[in-house]
Each structure stands twice: as structure tokens, then as C-alpha cells.
Design a protein around this motif. Structure first.
Motif, short mmCIF file in Angstrom:
data_model
loop_
_atom_site.label_atom_id
_atom_site.label_comp_id
_atom_site.label_asym_id
_atom_site.label_seq_id
_atom_site.Cartn_x
_atom_site.Cartn_y
_atom_site.Cartn_z
N GLN A 735 0.82 -1.21 0.00
CA GLN A 735 0.00 0.00 0.00
C GLN A 735 0.86 1.26 0.00
O GLN A 735 0.50 2.28 -0.60
CB GLN A 735 -0.94 -0.01 1.22
N GLY A 739 -0.51 2.66 -3.11
CA GLY A 739 -1.67 3.38 -2.63
C GLY A 739 -2.59 2.51 -1.80
O GLY A 739 -2.51 1.27 -1.79
N THR A 741 -6.48 1.31 -0.69
CA THR A 741 -7.86 1.12 -1.16
C THR A 741 -8.67 0.49 -0.03
O THR A 741 -8.13 -0.11 0.90
CB THR A 741 -7.92 0.21 -2.40
N VAL A 742 -9.99 0.63 -0.17
CA VAL A 742 -10.89 0.05 0.84
C VAL A 742 -10.77 -1.47 0.84
O VAL A 742 -10.76 -2.11 1.91
CB VAL A 742 -12.34 0.49 0.57
N ARG A 744 -8.16 -3.30 0.13
CA ARG A 744 -6.93 -3.70 0.80
C ARG A 744 -7.05 -3.54 2.31
O ARG A 744 -6.51 -4.35 3.07
CB ARG A 744 -5.76 -2.88 0.26
N GLU A 794 -13.54 4.65 4.63
CA GLU A 794 -13.35 5.38 3.38
C GLU A 794 -12.61 6.69 3.63
O GLU A 794 -11.74 7.09 2.84
CB GLU A 794 -14.69 5.61 2.69
N VAL A 797 -8.96 5.77 4.28
CA VAL A 797 -8.25 5.46 3.03
C VAL A 797 -7.95 6.74 2.26
O VAL A 797 -6.84 6.94 1.72
CB VAL A 797 -9.09 4.48 2.18
N ASN A 801 -4.14 8.22 1.31
CA ASN A 801 -3.74 8.54 -0.05
C ASN A 801 -3.32 10.00 -0.18
O ASN A 801 -2.37 10.32 -0.93
CB ASN A 801 -4.87 8.23 -1.02
N ASP A 812 -3.99 8.71 -7.05
CA ASP A 812 -4.93 8.15 -8.03
C ASP A 812 -6.25 8.89 -7.89
O ASP A 812 -7.08 8.57 -7.02
CB ASP A 812 -5.12 6.65 -7.78
N TYR A 815 -9.49 6.84 -8.26
CA TYR A 815 -9.95 6.11 -7.08
C TYR A 815 -10.52 7.05 -6.03
O TYR A 815 -11.54 6.73 -5.40
CB TYR A 815 -8.81 5.29 -6.48
N SER A 818 -13.98 7.76 -6.80
CA SER A 818 -14.92 6.65 -6.66
C SER A 818 -15.33 6.40 -5.20
O SER A 818 -16.26 5.64 -4.95
CB SER A 818 -14.31 5.36 -7.22
N LEU A 819 -14.63 7.03 -4.25
CA LEU A 819 -14.99 6.84 -2.85
C LEU A 819 -16.32 7.52 -2.56
O LEU A 819 -16.72 8.48 -3.23
CB LEU A 819 -13.89 7.40 -1.95
#
Length: 911
Positions: A735, A739, A741-742, A744, A794, A797, A801, A812, A815, A818-819
Motif C-alpha cells: 500500500q 496506494g 484502497t478500501v 486492501r 473510506e 483510506v 492517499n 490516483d 480512485y 470513486s470513494l
């Protein structure tokens, strides 16, 4: 058509099954089509479709298998000697024919059993009187009371001859079901017959005095032996009911030109008027006080009927007391023959059996039933009532009772009208407040209300585990208000369901816990009998159905006439539009599906709470430990050795650094850490399975065996914790490189939970007792989800990031965009205003939530988005140039909505 048994008219079981399948498929297809046309999600449509198919099947299948279940119950009763059960059969198919044949067989068996019992009882009764007389005579001879002269010996001989005659006569009772017993008719002097019977009765020394009042010369045609049998039973009955020294009078006389009468009177307590009609029935004479069995008078009645006469109880004259039994007989009876002796061309003298409807047990295969007139004429000891009562079989238990058996019995549950209304109310509330709203207060309220209904219903309300799970379930449900992430709410609800089923069923071990989870959907089938009884019980609430009918009729009338007037007059239509909410057909369908699913799910859970299954009976077969310890130690030791080698390899990679990994494997360190994460997670799960198998197979008979078990499994669990730490370290490095992610983060949380399970297994291994492990694992999972939900995954995360973006300049944006709304405040605060404004334009909700749809995460997101929504295009361009640099084209191309809001994003040169 009978609505309770709609397929009774179909004459083939194959056709019934075909109609059943076709109707259920049509019902399922119709419901599925309606849901699909209305846009109902599949996970709402599926349970309603299944329920519709099952409902149609349940309705059409009524009566198809109930005769088979009745036959099973009746056959079980037959094994105990009870042949009175009959099967109710209304269908015309093969099952109905079988049920009628079963009733015929049961009636024949009942008749044969009745004959056997009659024969034994009659022989016992008939042999008692002459044996008692002989015993009294012999006692007198031994005591010297009488001398063995010719008269005494003739009396003894007469009693012996009577015994022989009675044995022959009573053996004829085995043929009573075939017709009349033949009479040996001859001329009989009534006075001589009575005097001989009185002389025999006087030998019994009961202390009664016998008077004979018969006119001389009274001669009739009759069977002398049968008349003697009649007199012997009447005198025996009178002697037993007369007081000591009482007088018994035997009288006879003509009764017109064709008949004559015979009467025996005593001075006993008499016959009550209410018993006068049944004293000639077997066991119906009320002789308990007198020591009789009630068979003698039945035999007397049979003798009279054989001669074509009758016998009755006559009330005593005024001023007299005692019983008066009077027989009226023809002077010249018609001779009868046994059916076995009848010529083939002659008809039987037994009248034909009465015609009865099919399915009634009065006539069976052409034979007279025991309660028919013919049977009463031909049976010597047959009561005037039925020889056996054709008792219909008790209604068979529902099919689901046999389906679930002892694992989930249902006994003593009264109809639950109040519970049904509560569940229906929660379903109706769900249909009103849940559709067309985001997850928020409405869902939380419905979940808490349903939980309150279950808390009030469950049998285990007082246990500590139930209290703890209740608190955890409410806390998990609160995530629907605190967080906007739908996946988090779904995970919390599913975990709450598992917790709830363990509380309702009091499951403690792993398999019972899984069985408890399965009991919720299965309750939709198991609870059908109780649901049927409850719906039927609502008819006793006199106000309920009138109110429902009135409301339904009123609503239809309002819709019809209101719609006509609204479409015919614009002014009235405007008024109606202002007062009545717009409810499209699709909206009504969707709300109906939601209400049915939510109310039905709560009703199924309420049945589990009201009648929990015995899930603790769901166990694996008893494990058979191996005889020799090395049989399990060698495999486990090899696994431990593999784990040790893996730990050494991890240490070499850790201390050797990137160069050692690349030189040895040819992989970069990032590729190396990413490659094995899934395998390490699988190894952790398999380790727990290995421990479970080893515990079942390892012997624990001695302290040495237990020591080996603790050492081997303890070492395996300790090495597994190293594997868990390695997996978590690998994911952290991955990570940091690529990066957060949810997904992960969720994988990290799952691996962390597996490590906690390994620790719990280590604790259980100290005392070799782990009955608490399943509940502890479930509670720890709930706490982990709850803590993770409160930590806002969320947002966490997004923050990680953005921290990485601040340190490396890499992010990213796809991404981040998209959260969900939970990440919006972090994005708004962590990105420059220009980038945040571009990124959040498509993430902002289209319309604000109402009160019932309020959610803290979406509320904070809307507030944060409003702070960056006023950015002007010039500021956005300056921020883009400063932040994007050479990567602007790639980033703008991946940012949904940026091209639409600012075409310069797609330019190859900085705007």
C-alpha cells in the motif's frame, strides 16, 4: 370445487402433480415479471417469488398426502390393537382408492378382533355358572351337608352335560359374523323347563328363594338348550342382585294365539330408568356392584332374537320393587340354518346390509358392519350399539412436522395474532419509509423496531449472551446513520443477523451456530402451520376483518370515483393532485415487495424466537482418536517444519534487503511482497482447520498425550502468528508503494481477525477446552466491524492517499473520485481547492435527504462539498497548472466530470 382441497376432482395423481408444478411455475413467473417490470431489485424479487410458488403449492397440495399420513398413524394404532381408526378420503385418485381399501381392511380386522374378544369373554362367563354350581355341590358333599344319592348325582351330571353343551355352543360364536346360529326346534314344556332351571340355580346356595308361577300344559316350540341358557342367565342375574333371603319369581304365560312370555322378577335394587335401554348391551348392564360382567343379559337377548322374540325391562307394579325382565317369544319360531349349511341356490336369512355412502365403515366389502341390524341378530354377545366405534383418524400433523422431526418440534404453540399484526405493521412501515430513500434514519428505525419485537418474543431474553448481542446489533445498525458507505451497512446487517440467530437459538458451538443461521430462512417453511392457525384465529376478532373489508372497499371506491371525477374536471383534478400523493404503479409494486420481504423476514425470525430449533443436536459424528500418538504427530510436525522454513525465509528476505530478494528471485521487492499475500491468508485459514482436525484425532487419555497436543499445536499457532504478521507487513509495504484502497484495508482487517482467532485457539489449548470459541470469534468480528465502521474506513483510506500525495506527489484521482460521501470531507480538506472542486462535482448528491433519509456521512459530505462549490474557473485553472504539471492530460482524462465542467482539461497544453 372444494377450496380446501382444490384438486380432489382430478382422478390421477400424475395429473395432480403436473398441475401443481405448472401452477407454481406460472405463479413464480408472474410475480417475477411484475417485479422486473416495476424495477424491483432481484434480492427483493427472489424471496417474494419463492413465497408465491410455495403458497400456490401449499394451497393446491391440500388433501393430496393427508390420507397417507392418516394411514401411517392408523397403522401405528393397529399395531397396538386399536382398529377403530378410519382414514378420511375425499379424492378420486389412487390415494383416495387406497384410503377406501384401507378403511375396508381396518373394518374387517376390527370385526375379527371383536369376534376373538367376544369369544374369550363369553366362554369365561358361560363356564362360570355351571362350574360354580358344581363347586358348591362338591363342597356340600365334602362337608357332609348332602348325601351322594341319585338326585344329587343327577344334578352334578346335568351340570357336566351343560358344560359340554356350552363348550360346543360357545365355539359357534366364531361363526356369528357369517349368519344365524341354527336352532334345534322341538316341543318344550315350559313348566318343566323352568323347574329344572330353578333346581340348578338352587344349588348355588346364594340364599335366595325361587318361586315358579307357570300354568301347567303351556307347551311351545323352541330350542330347549337355548331357553335353558336364557333362564340360567336371567336367574343368575336375579340371584346376584337380590338381597340375602330375597325371593326370585319365575313366571310364564301365553300372550295371544301366537306368542308367549317368560318373566324373572327379583326384590333387588331394581334397574334405573336411564339404564333400562342398554342393560342388554355388552358391558352395559351396570353390574359392577353385583359382581357381573354385563354379558349374561346380552346372551339372553341374543337367545330371544334367535327365536324371533325380544326381551325388555318392565317397571314393577305400584308398591313393589326390584327388576322385572320379560321375554316375549313366538310359539312356533321359523327354523334357521347356518350359512355354511345353506344350499347354493338358497338365499341367506340374514337381511342384506344397508346401503351407505362410500367411505363410511358401516358396510365393508359386502359384510354387515357390527352396528347393523343383521349383525345384532347374529351375534350372541354383540351390543346393540356398535361393536367398535369407527373413529376417524386424528388430523395428521403438517408435512413440515415430519420434515424437521425432533430437530425442530412444535408443541403447545397457540395462535400468535398479536405477533402477526406487529410483523405486518413493521412490514407496512418499511414499505412506506424505506423505498426511494438513501440509507439513513428510516432503516435504523425499522431495524431497531424489528429487534424490539424479537427481544419481546425470544425465550432467551434473560441470558447474558442475548443482552450482549442485543447491544452489538443496535451498535452495528447505527452505522446506517453514521456512515454513508452502503457496503459497510450491508456487512454490519449481515453480521447482526448471525449474532441475532445465535441469541434466538442459544447456539454455542460452530455447527449449531451455522444451523441457527439456516433456521431463519427455513422458518418460512417451518412456521407455516402456526401461520395458518394464526390467520384462522383472526376470524375470532370480530372487529378486525370488518375494518379491513371496510377500508379496502372504501379505498377502491375512492380511487375509482375520484379518478373518474379528477379526469373529468380540471378543477377537481387540481384539488385531488394537491391532496393525494403521486403513486405510480411501479412505486406501489416496489413498496409491496419491500413490505412483504421486510415483514416476512421479521415474521420468520419471530418464529425462531418463539420456537427455536434444537440446534445443539447438530453435531459431527464422535471423533475417533488414533491409537498411536505418532499417527497425528508426524503430519502436524511436518506442517510445523514447513512453517519454520517459511519463517527463516522471511527473516532472510527481511535482513537481506531488496538486493537479496532481486538477486535470489528475480523480482522487485514490491512484486515479491504482492505475490504471496493471498497464499499467506489461505495458509492461516488452513492452519485453523488443521488444529481442528488434530484436536479430534489426537488421543488425550494420559498427561503425556495432552502435553504433546499442547506443544505441537501451540508451536503451530505461534508460527501462524508469524505468518499473519508477515502478511500484514507485506500488505503495508504494497500500500505504501501503490496506494491505499478500501478492499486492501478490508483484507488487512480480515487477516488481523484471523490472527485474533489464532490467539483465541492458543488460549483454548491451555485448558484443552474451546466450547466458547465460536461465540468469541463472532463477537470479536462484530467488534472489529463496529470499530472499523466508527473509524470511517473510506475517510481513512482517502486520508492515507492524500498523505502519500503530500509526500510523493502521486495520487490516483480516479480512485479518490470513486470513494463515497464519507471521504468527501477529507478530500475537500486535503486537496487544493481547484482539484477538490473538480473532483467533488460529480460526487455531490443530486438532492438533499429528508428527515427519514438523514445520514451523518452524507450530511458532512454535503457541507464539505458546499465549501468548495463556489470556486471560479480561473482559480481552478491556476490550481490545475500548479498541481497537475506534466500529468494534467492523464489526470483530467481519468477524472469523471472534469471535461464536462471545463473543456480545457482535455487540452494538450496547460489551460
Amino acid at each position: 370445487m372444494n377450496p380446501d382441497r382444490p384438486l380432489d376432482g382430478v382422478r390421477s395423481i400424475k395429473a395432480k402433480l403436473g398441475l401443481l408444478v405448472a401452477a407454481s411455475i406460472v405463479a413464480a413467473a408472474l410475480v417475477s415479471t411484475v417485479g422486473d417490470r416495476a424495477g424491483v431489485p432481484g434480492w427483493f424479487t427472489l424471496p417474494v417469488t419463492v413465497a408465491a410458488a410455495l403458497g400456490v403449492t401449499q394451497w393446491l397440495a391440500r388433501g393430496m398426502t393427508s390420507p397417507l399420513r392418516e394411514m401411517t398413524a392408523a397403522a401405528a394404532r393397529m399395531a397396538t390393537g386399536d382398529y377403530s381408526r378410519r382414514v378420511t378420503a375425499t379424492s378420486a385418485d389412487e390415494v383416495g382408492i387406497l384410503a377406501h381399501a384401507f378403511n375396508t381392511m381396518a373394518a374387517d380386522l376390527a370385526g375379527a378382533d371383536s369376534q376373538r374378544r367376544q369369544l374369550v369373554a363369553t366362554v369365561s362367563h358361560e363356564l362360570r355358572t355351571p362350574l360354580a354350581a358344581q363347586q358348591a355341590l362338591l363342597e356340600n358333599l365334602v362337608d357332609g351337608v348332602v348325601r351322594p344319592d341319585d338326585a344329587v348325582l343327577r344334578t352334578a351330571l346335568a351340570q357336566a352335560e351343560r358344560l359340554g353343551t356350552l363348550v360346543g355352543d360357545l365355539l359357534d360364536l366364531s361363526r356369528v359374523d357369517g349368519g344365524r346360529t341354527p336352532l334345534a326346534l322341538a316341543g318344550v314344556d315350559v313348566r318343566e323347563l323352568v323347574q329344572a332351571a330353578v333346581a340348578e340355580a338352587g344349588v348355588s346356595r346364594r340364599g335366595t328363594v325361587h318361586d315358579v308361577d307357570v300354568p301347567p300344559g303351556l307347551s311351545v316350540t323352541a330350542d330347549a338348550a337355548r331357553l335353558a341358557q336364557l333362564l340360567a342367565n336371567l336367574l343368575d342375574n336375579a340371584d346376584r342382585h337380590s338381597p340375602p333371603g330375597g325371593r326370585v319369581t319365575v313366571s310364564a304365560g301365553p300372550d295371544g294365539p301366537d306368542r308367549w312370555w317368560l318373566q324373572v322378577a327379583d326384590e333387588g335394587e331394581g334397574i334405573p330408568a336411564e339404564h333400562a335401554e342398554r342393560i342388554f348391551d355388552r358391558f352395559g348392564s351396570g353390574d359392577d356392584s353385583g359382581g357381573g360382567t354385563g354379558i349374561g343379559l346380552a346372551i339372553a337377548s341374543w337367545v330371544c332374537e334367535l327365536h324371533g322374540g325380544s326381551i325388555a325391562s318392565v317397571p314393577p307394579a305400584a308398591g313393589e320393587h326390584g327388576a322385572r325382565l320379560r321375554a316375549v317369544l313366538p310359539r312356533s319360531p321359523r327354523p334357521t340354518t347356518s350359512p355354511a349349511e345353506e344350499p347354493d341356490h338358497q338365499e341367506s336369512t340374514v337381511p342384506p346390509p344397508p346401503t351407505t355412502p362410500p367411505g363410511r365403515p358401516d358396510t365393508v366389502a359386502g359384510h354387515s358392519a357390527p352396528n347393523s341390524p343383521a349383525a345384532r341378530v347374529s351375534s350372541p354377545a354383540q351390543p346393540r350399539s356398535a361393536a367398535y366405534a369407527s373413529v376417524p383418524a386424528a388430523p395428521p400433523g403438517p408435512v413440515v412436522d415430519s420434515l424437521f422431526g425432533d430437530l425442530w418440534p412444535e408443541a403447545g404453540l397457540a395462535p400468535q395474532v398479536r405477533l402477526l399484526l406487529l410483523c405486518a405493521g413493521v412490514g407496512a412501515l418499511s414499505a412506506v419509509v424505506l423505498p426511494y430513500r438513501n440509507i439513513g434514519l428510516a432503516l435504523f428505525g425499522v431495524l431497531v423496531l424489528g429487534g424490539a419485537v424479537l427481544w419481546r418474543t425470544t425465550r432467551h431474553r434473560g441470558s447474558r449472551w442475548t443482552a450482549m448481542t442485543g447491544v452489538l446489533c443496535v451498535a452495528l445498525a447505527s452505522l446506517s446513520v453514521l456512515r454513508a458507505a452502503e457496503w459497510l451497512t450491508v456487512l454490519a446487517v449481515l453480521l447482526g443477523i448471525v449474532l441475532l440467530t445465535t441469541a434466538l437459538t442459544d447456539a454455542r458451538r460452530l455447527l449449531p451456530l451455522l444451523a441457527g443461521v439456516a433456521s431463519w430462512p427455513l422458518a418460512a417453511v417451518r412456521g407455516l402451520p402456526l401461520l395458518g392457525r394464526t390467520v384462522a384465529a383472526t376470524s375470532r376478532i370480530h372487529v378486525l376483518w370488518p375494518v379491513v373489508r371496510t377500508a379496502a372497499v372504501s379505498l377502491v371506491a375512492l380511487v375509482v370515483f375520484g379518478g373518474l371525477f379528477a379526469s373529468g374536471d380540471a378543477v377537481f383534478g387540481s384539488w385531488a393532485g394537491a391532496l393525494v400523493p403521486h403513486l405510480a404503479w411501479d412505486s406501489l409494486t416496489f413498496r409491496t415487495f419491500v413490505g412483504f420481504v421486510m415483514g416476512g423476514a421479521l415474521l420468520a425470525a419471530a418464529y425462531v424466537a418463539l420456537n427455536p430449533p434444537k440446534v445443539e443436536r447438530v453435531v459431527l459424528p464422535e471423533g475417533r482418536p488414533v491409537v498411536r500418538a505418532w499417527e497425528w504427530l508426524v503430519p502436524v510436525g511436518l506442517v510445523v517444519a514447513v512453517f519454520v522454513a517459511f519463517v527463516v525465509a522471511q527473516a532472510a528476505a527481511l535482513f537481506g534487503g531488496h538486493d537479496y530478494v532481486q538477486r535470489t528471485t528475480g523480482l522487485t521487492y514490491a512484486e515479491y511482497v504482492h505475490q504471496g499475500f493471498g497464499q499467506l491468508t489461505a495458509a492461516t485459514i488452513l492452519t485453523l482447520a488443521t488444529v481442528a482436525v488434530a484436536v479430534r484425532k489426537a488421543p488425550r487419555w494420559s498427561s503425556r498425550d495432552r502435553l504433546w497436543l499442547r506443544v505441537a499445536l501451540g508451536a503451530l499457532c505461534a508460527l501462524t502468528l508469524v505468518v499473519v504478521a508477515s502478511a500484514l507487513h507485506r500488505m503495508d509495504l504494497y500500500q505504501q508503494a501503490y496506494g491505499f484502497t478500501v478492499l486492501r484495508v478490508l483484507v488487512d482487517a480480515f487477516e488481523l481477525w484471523l490472527g485474533l482467532l489464532v490467539v483465541l485457539v492458543l488460549v483454548a489449548g491451555v485448558r484443552l477446552s474451546g466450547w466458547w470459541l465460536p461465540r468469541a470469534a463472532l463477537a470479536s468480528a462484530a467488534v472489529l466491524v463496529l470499530v472499523g465502521g466508527l473509524a470511517d474506513p473510506e475517510a481513512w483510506v482517502a486520508q492515507r492517499n492524500l498523505d502519500r500525495y503530500s509526500a510523493t506527489g502521486k495520487v490516483d484521482l480516479d480512485y479518490l473520485g470513486s470513494l463515497g460521501p464519507d471521504a468527501t470531507p477529507v478530500i475537500a480538506a486535503g486537496l487544493p481547492d481547484a482539484l477538490a472542486s473538480c473532483l467533488l462535482r460529480t460526487a455531490t448528491p443530486a438532492a438533499p435527504d429528508d428527515v427519514l433519509g438523514w445520514n451523518l456521512g452524507r450530511s458532512r459530505a454535503a457541507h464539505a462539498a458546499a465549501g468548495v462549490a463556489a470556486q471560479d474557473p480561473a482559480a481552478w485553472r491556476r490550481g490545475w497548472v500548479a498541481q497537475a504539471g506534466a500529468d494534467r492530460d492523464r489526470r483530467c482524462g481519468r477524472m469523471a466530470g472534469c471535461v464536462a465542467t471545463s473543456p480545457s482539461c482535455s487540452s494538450s497544453t496547460p489551460p
